[in-house]
Motif scaffolding. Structure first.
Motif, PDB file in Angstrom:
ATOM      1  N   ALA A  15       3.402   6.122  -7.847  1.00  0.00           N
ATOM      2  CA  ALA A  15       3.713   4.972  -6.989  1.00  0.00           C
ATOM      3  C   ALA A  15       4.911   4.193  -7.473  1.00  0.00           C
ATOM      4  CB  ALA A  15       2.502   4.051  -6.889  1.00  0.00           C
ATOM      5  N   LYS A  19       0.839  -1.196   0.000  1.00  0.00           N
ATOM      6  CA  LYS A  19       0.000   0.000   0.000  1.00  0.00           C
ATOM      7  C   LYS A  19       0.873   1.245   0.000  1.00  0.00           C
ATOM      8  CE  LYS A  19      -4.276  -1.451   2.046  1.00  0.00           C
ATOM      9  NZ  LYS A  19      -5.428  -0.954   2.745  1.00  0.00           N
ATOM     10  N   HIS A  20       0.403   2.252  -0.744  1.00  0.00           N
ATOM     11  CA  HIS A  20       1.075   3.550  -0.766  1.00  0.00           C
ATOM     12  C   HIS A  20       0.255   4.516   0.086  1.00  0.00           C
ATOM     13  CE1 HIS A  20       3.890   2.352  -3.872  1.00  0.00           C
ATOM     14  NE2 HIS A  20       2.882   1.742  -4.454  1.00  0.00           N
ATOM     15  N   THR A  21       0.933   5.272   0.946  1.00  0.00           N
ATOM     16  CA  THR A  21       0.241   6.200   1.827  1.00  0.00           C
ATOM     17  C   THR A  21       0.041   7.548   1.139  1.00  0.00           C
ATOM     18  OG1 THR A  21       2.343   6.841   2.836  1.00  0.00           O
ATOM     19  CG2 THR A  21       1.073   5.095   3.928  1.00  0.00           C
ATOM     20  N   GLU A  78      -4.733  -0.544  -3.037  1.00  0.00           N
ATOM     21  CA  GLU A  78      -3.324  -0.141  -3.101  1.00  0.00           C
ATOM     22  C   GLU A  78      -3.040   1.206  -2.430  1.00  0.00           C
ATOM     23  OE1 GLU A  78      -4.798   0.862  -7.371  1.00  0.00           O
ATOM     24  OE2 GLU A  78      -5.409  -0.435  -5.754  1.00  0.00           O
ATOM     25  N   TRP A  79      -4.082   1.910  -1.950  1.00  0.00           N
ATOM     26  CA  TRP A  79      -3.903   3.223  -1.335  1.00  0.00           C
ATOM     27  C   TRP A  79      -4.349   3.203   0.118  1.00  0.00           C
ATOM     28  CZ3 TRP A  79      -1.129   5.006  -4.986  1.00  0.00           C
ATOM     29  CH2 TRP A  79      -1.467   4.802  -6.313  1.00  0.00           C
ATOM     30  N   ASP A  83       3.791   8.693   1.077  1.00  0.00           N
ATOM     31  CA  ASP A  83       4.399   8.421  -0.230  1.00  0.00           C
ATOM     32  C   ASP A  83       3.963   9.469  -1.254  1.00  0.00           C
ATOM     33  OD1 ASP A  83       5.606   5.960   0.599  1.00  0.00           O
ATOM     34  OD2 ASP A  83       3.633   5.020   0.460  1.00  0.00           O
TER      35      ASP A  83
END
Length: 121
Positions: A121, A2-4, A27-28, A50
């Motif tokens: 990402a 996961k991307h923050t 993914e978020w 991120d």
């Protein structure tokens, strides 16, 4: 993985809608919110997101100035500007401050914003 994402917009409703939409994608992960550029800079220092999803026009500190400062303190943090004011000139100014893309709030939310976030990402 996961991307923050840190959501920055002076409109609480916009922040809530973006959070809800983003949390529907596995993914978020929304790590925080900020209501203006000054608070956004603090949140970046605290949360180390991120990606920062950044509005242009906000009180206290606008998105371009916030982007410039974020780029100085966290150069690896990707930024996407999300605004009603989309133009080639704004894209040029934003990129000069470290913003990867400018997405119009008037565009189809799902398509362009998702594409811009995936590019970060």
């Amino acid at each position: 993985m996961k991307h923050t994402i840190l959501i920055v917009d002076d409109n609480n409703l916009v922040r809530r809608l973006l959070r809800s939409w983003l949390e529907g994608h596995s993914e978020w992960s929304v790590c925080g919110e900020a209501e203006n550029g000054k608070v956004a800079v603090k949140r970046v220092e605290e949360l180390h997101p991120d990606i920062v999803l950044l509005d242009l026009q906000m009180p206290v500190m606008n998105g371009l100035e916030a982007a410039r400062r974020i780029n100085l303190i966290a150069p690896k943090t990707a930024m996407v500007m999300f605004t009603v004011h989309s133009s080639e000139q704004l894209l040029k100014e934003a990129r000069a401050r470290g913003v990867k893309d400018v997405v119009s709030k008037c565009d189809l939310l799902g398509e362009h914003l998702l594409t811009a976030l995936k590019a970060c990402a």
